[in-house]
Design a protein around this motif. Structure first.
Motif, short mmCIF file in Angstrom:
data_model
loop_
_atom_site.label_atom_id
_atom_site.label_comp_id
_atom_site.label_asym_id
_atom_site.label_seq_id
_atom_site.Cartn_x
_atom_site.Cartn_y
_atom_site.Cartn_z
N MET A 80 1.00 -1.21 0.08
CA MET A 80 0.01 -0.03 0.02
C MET A 80 0.81 1.44 -0.05
SD MET A 80 -1.46 0.18 3.87
CE MET A 80 -2.20 1.83 3.66
N ASP A 81 0.13 2.38 -0.52
CA ASP A 81 1.04 3.69 -0.29
C ASP A 81 1.27 4.05 1.09
OD1 ASP A 81 0.82 3.87 -3.05
OD2 ASP A 81 -1.05 5.26 -3.14
N ARG A 82 2.22 4.62 1.41
CA ARG A 82 2.46 5.37 2.70
C ARG A 82 1.84 6.42 3.22
NH1 ARG A 82 9.25 4.54 2.95
NH2 ARG A 82 9.20 2.41 2.43
N ASP A 83 0.47 6.09 3.49
CA ASP A 83 -0.64 7.05 3.44
C ASP A 83 -1.35 6.86 4.73
OD1 ASP A 83 -2.89 8.36 3.49
OD2 ASP A 83 -3.12 8.61 1.20
N LEU A 84 -1.19 7.48 5.91
CA LEU A 84 -1.75 7.04 7.28
C LEU A 84 -3.43 7.24 7.05
CD1 LEU A 84 0.84 8.27 9.71
CD2 LEU A 84 0.72 6.11 8.60
N ASP A 85 -3.95 7.97 6.28
CA ASP A 85 -5.26 8.48 6.13
C ASP A 85 -5.88 7.25 5.36
OD1 ASP A 85 -7.83 9.72 6.24
OD2 ASP A 85 -7.79 10.04 4.27
N LEU A 86 -5.13 6.48 4.41
CA LEU A 86 -5.51 5.41 3.69
C LEU A 86 -5.48 4.05 4.55
CD1 LEU A 86 -6.11 3.76 1.36
CD2 LEU A 86 -3.88 3.51 0.62
N ALA A 87 -4.52 4.17 5.53
CA ALA A 87 -4.41 3.09 6.43
C ALA A 87 -5.61 3.00 7.24
CB ALA A 87 -3.14 3.25 7.15
N ARG A 88 -5.88 4.28 8.00
CA ARG A 88 -7.21 4.37 8.75
C ARG A 88 -8.49 3.74 8.11
NH1 ARG A 88 -10.74 7.75 8.68
NH2 ARG A 88 -9.88 9.09 7.37
N ARG A 89 -8.74 4.18 6.68
CA ARG A 89 -9.69 3.92 6.09
C ARG A 89 -9.80 2.37 5.59
NH1 ARG A 89 -9.83 5.92 1.34
NH2 ARG A 89 -7.80 6.99 1.24
N LEU A 90 -8.61 1.83 5.32
CA LEU A 90 -8.71 0.29 5.01
C LEU A 90 -8.80 -0.26 6.22
CD1 LEU A 90 -7.79 -1.83 3.22
CD2 LEU A 90 -5.51 -1.61 3.63
N VAL A 91 -8.19 -0.11 7.46
CA VAL A 91 -8.61 -1.02 8.69
C VAL A 91 -9.94 -0.72 9.15
CG1 VAL A 91 -7.99 -1.09 11.22
CG2 VAL A 91 -6.25 -1.02 9.69
N SER A 92 -10.40 0.41 8.97
CA SER A 92 -11.93 0.33 9.39
C SER A 92 -12.69 -0.43 8.31
CB SER A 92 -12.44 1.83 9.14
OG SER A 92 -13.92 2.12 9.26
#
Length: 229
Positions: free
Chosen positions: A187-199
């Motif tokens: 995945m891209d190193r994008d913490l907002d993407l990480a948050r949305r993905l885990v959710s």
């Protein structure tokens, strides 16, 4: 068959200083935050992309100093005075949201001046530098441009997997290490993407009784990542 009803039982995210994950992407900003006596005029901007950790940093900084916290878009000249204690501290969250809103800009300008007059430390979080806020008030823009800026960089290779583990833990999920490793590599190193993905993975797992797996991660990462142009 009726779709299973799912309830959001997510625990509030762990947001103390001890829960903040330090890496090369944020170490310098944290150091600046911890030396408010060195801020020019007692003011500093904390800048970073969505999910970079601005609110976490600002939150525990405010807790430690008993600081007021106010959202940028809610400011106006009438309420600025109540947020600025003599000799204290104040945090303006999402200061960029004041840009383009004449009343909020005037409120932020008034708050800025009051902070100086009352020896009150002022921390403003934002997604971008003031030049990108669409500010219409020249005096406010010039003051913001003069402030120290602590910038949260994109997550490095050490931070992203640690954040993924924390985001799952905040939802009381112990994700398999192979899922964390797989995501960190792809995945891209994008913490907002990480948050949305885990959710999204949590919701899908609860709704359809699916295990947290690389297959589920791949499906949802594909949905949440826009295709290359």
């Amino acid at each position: 068959m009726a779709r299973q009803l799912t309830l959001d039982l997510t625990m509030p995210p762990a947001s103390s200083r001890d829960d903040f994950l330090i890496s090369g992407a944020n170490r310098h900003a944290l150091g600046m935050l911890d030396q408010p006596e060195d801020w020019p005029g007692g003011r500093m901007l904390l800048i970073g992309a969505p999910g970079a950790g601005k609110s976490h940093l600002a939150g525990f900084w405010a807790d430690e100093r008993g600081a007021h916290i106010v959202q940028g878009w809610t400011l106006n000249p009438a309420n600025a005075d109540e947020h600025v204690p003599q000799g204290g501290a104040v945090v303006v969250e999402d200061g960029h949201e004041a840009g383009g809103n004449p009343e909020a800009e005037q409120g932020l300008f008034h708050l800025w001046n009051l902070a100086g007059a009352r020896d009150c430390r002022l921390l403003i979080t934002a997604r971008a530098a003031p030049r990108d806020w669409g500010i219409g008030l020249p005096d406010l823009r010039s003051r913001l441009d003069s402030a120290a800026q602590a910038v949260l960089a994109a997550p490095d290779e050490a931070l992203l997997p640690a954040v993924l583990v924390k985001l799952f833990a905040d939802r009381q999920i112990q994700a398999p290490p192979e899922v964390i490793d797989w995501l960190a590599l792809r995945m891209d190193r994008d913490l907002d993407l990480a948050r949305r993905l885990v959710s999204a993975m949590d919701r899908e797992s609860l709704a359809h009784r699916r295990a947290i797996s690389r297959r589920l991660a791949a499906e949802l990462l594909d949905k949440l990542t826009p295709p290359d142009p």
